[in-house]
Design an enzyme around this catalytic site. Structure first.
Site, short mmCIF file in Angstrom:
data_model
loop_
_atom_site.label_atom_id
_atom_site.label_comp_id
_atom_site.label_asym_id
_atom_site.label_seq_id
_atom_site.Cartn_x
_atom_site.Cartn_y
_atom_site.Cartn_z
N LYS A 68 0.81 -1.21 0.00
CA LYS A 68 0.00 0.00 0.00
C LYS A 68 0.85 1.27 0.00
CE LYS A 68 -3.31 -0.75 -0.64
NZ LYS A 68 -3.70 -1.19 -2.01
N SER A 69 1.89 1.25 -0.82
CA SER A 69 2.81 2.40 -0.90
C SER A 69 2.89 3.02 -2.28
CB SER A 69 4.22 1.96 -0.47
OG SER A 69 4.22 1.49 0.85
N GLY A 70 1.98 2.64 -3.18
CA GLY A 70 2.05 3.12 -4.55
C GLY A 70 2.56 2.07 -5.51
N THR A 72 1.04 -0.33 -7.28
CA THR A 72 0.31 -0.50 -8.54
C THR A 72 0.72 0.56 -9.56
OG1 THR A 72 -1.56 -1.33 -7.24
CG2 THR A 72 -1.99 -0.80 -9.55
N HIS A 134 7.14 -7.72 -2.24
CA HIS A 134 6.93 -7.00 -0.99
C HIS A 134 7.93 -7.46 0.08
CE1 HIS A 134 3.48 -4.74 -2.10
NE2 HIS A 134 2.60 -5.72 -2.09
N ARG A 288 -8.19 3.15 -4.77
CA ARG A 288 -9.10 3.78 -3.82
C ARG A 288 -9.11 5.29 -4.03
NH1 ARG A 288 -9.51 5.66 1.62
NH2 ARG A 288 -7.25 5.79 1.77
N LYS A 289 -8.10 6.00 -3.50
CA LYS A 289 -8.05 7.45 -3.67
C LYS A 289 -6.73 7.93 -4.29
CE LYS A 289 -11.20 8.90 0.04
NZ LYS A 289 -11.33 9.72 1.27
#
Length: 327
Positions: A68-70, A72, A134, A288-289
């Protein structure tokens, strides 16, 4: 043969059960302390197999990150750069019909889910092979760390990282597992207990390696990439010795790549509204955002104070710091 396989499975299960464990976020009931990082149950065996069986090639490129750090976004950008000569048309590009995690797969996940066909396909991938991970630096296969293959690492400020992980894993949680409140999850995060954490150990491992071996590891911050995307995408291209930055129309090409990989554009693609990765994670959950500072909608003053002190202590003297909105 069947007996040997059964025996091996029992030994692996016993090994996992011998590890320290904690309840965690996500679909698994526990995460285990494995090689000094917290690893979700299903990935312990996968990481082991990845370490033992993966043969890195000298021209491999890895996109590495704490979850969840960018990840994608960086996968999409790197795929477009690495494959620019093969897919120079932005109107019929693989990123328009495939999720970035399909195009830049995680080998440790392939090994974890026993995806034999995909594991075999690794040796037949067109070169340079582009893969994701990861896994913390010390636990990467030696074939990666001792070769000349390159690693592009992206990290994100610890506040937004936590919120993004909380939202992501809450959506993935099995109905049979007890709910963790935001405050309970935050306490675990502050104690380093999150998949592939502690966050600070993960980040510092790649940060220090990027200082020691800048030709091996390119260290990026999500906030910097958002602030000056053209500059940092050029950094990626230069790091990969891409022909893109050597041409007279390099800026135009870079701008086209950035548009192709833009958050809203990718979020609106049909492929990213439906489908699943490994039949486990819905593609839409990766979009998401994509904002900086959303954590302010979640954190109490005491949470801000606590995490700020932890990060100051953990990163102190490293030369690494983060920008994030605090007002």
């Amino acid at each position: 043969m069947a007996l040997e396989s059964h025996k091996q499975a029992n030994e692996e299960n016993e090994f996992i059960l011998s590890l320290p464990k904690e309840t965690g976020l996500g679909s698994a009931p526990y995460i285990y302390l494995f090689q000094d990082f917290w690893c979700p149950t299903v990935y312990v065996e996968g990481v082991n197999k990845f370490q033992k069986h993966f043969d890195a090639k000298e021209n491999d490129v890895f996109v590495a990150s704490f979850p969840k750090s960018g990840t994608t976004w960086l996968k999409a950008l790197t795929f477009a750069i690495v494959n620019h000569q093969q897919f120079s048309s932005f109107d019929h590009h693989p990123l328009l019909s495939s999720n970035p995690h399909e195009l830049v797969p995680f080998p440790e996940f392939m090994y974890s889910y026993d995806l034999h066909d995909q594991i075999l396909s690794l040796s037949n991938m067109s070169e340079p092979r582009l893969l994701g991970t990861h896994i913390p630096l010390p636990s990467l296969p030696e074939s990666i760390t001792k070769s000349n293959c390159k690693i592009i690492y992206i990290c994100r400020n610890p506040f937004d990282t936590f919120v993004s992980a909380w939202e992501f894993f809450t959506k993935m949680k099995s109905e049979s597992l007890p709910d963790l409140t935001l405050e309970e999850a935050f306490e675990k995060y502050c104690n380093g207990i999150m998949g592939f954490g502690p966050w600070w150990s993960h980040v510092l491992g790649y940060w220090k390696e990027s200082l020691t071996r800048p030709d091996k590891v390119l260290f990026l911050k999500y906030e910097d990439l958002k602030e000056d995307t053209i500059f940092h995408v050029k950094r990626i291209a230069d790091f990969l010795d891409s022909l893109i930055t050597q041409g007279g129309e390099s800026t135009t090409v870079i701008e086209n790549i950035i548009r192709l990989c833009g958050f809203e554009k990718m979020k609106d693609l049909e492929v990213n509204k439906s489908g699943r990765i490994f039949d486990v994670v819905e593609n839409k959950t990766f979009f998401r955002k994509g904002e900086i500072g959303d954590w302010m909608n979640y954190f109490s003053p005491s949470m801000i104070e606590k995490l700020s002190k932890i990060i100051e202590e953990k990163l102190g003297g490293s030369g690494l710091s983060f920008k994030y909105v605090t007002t």
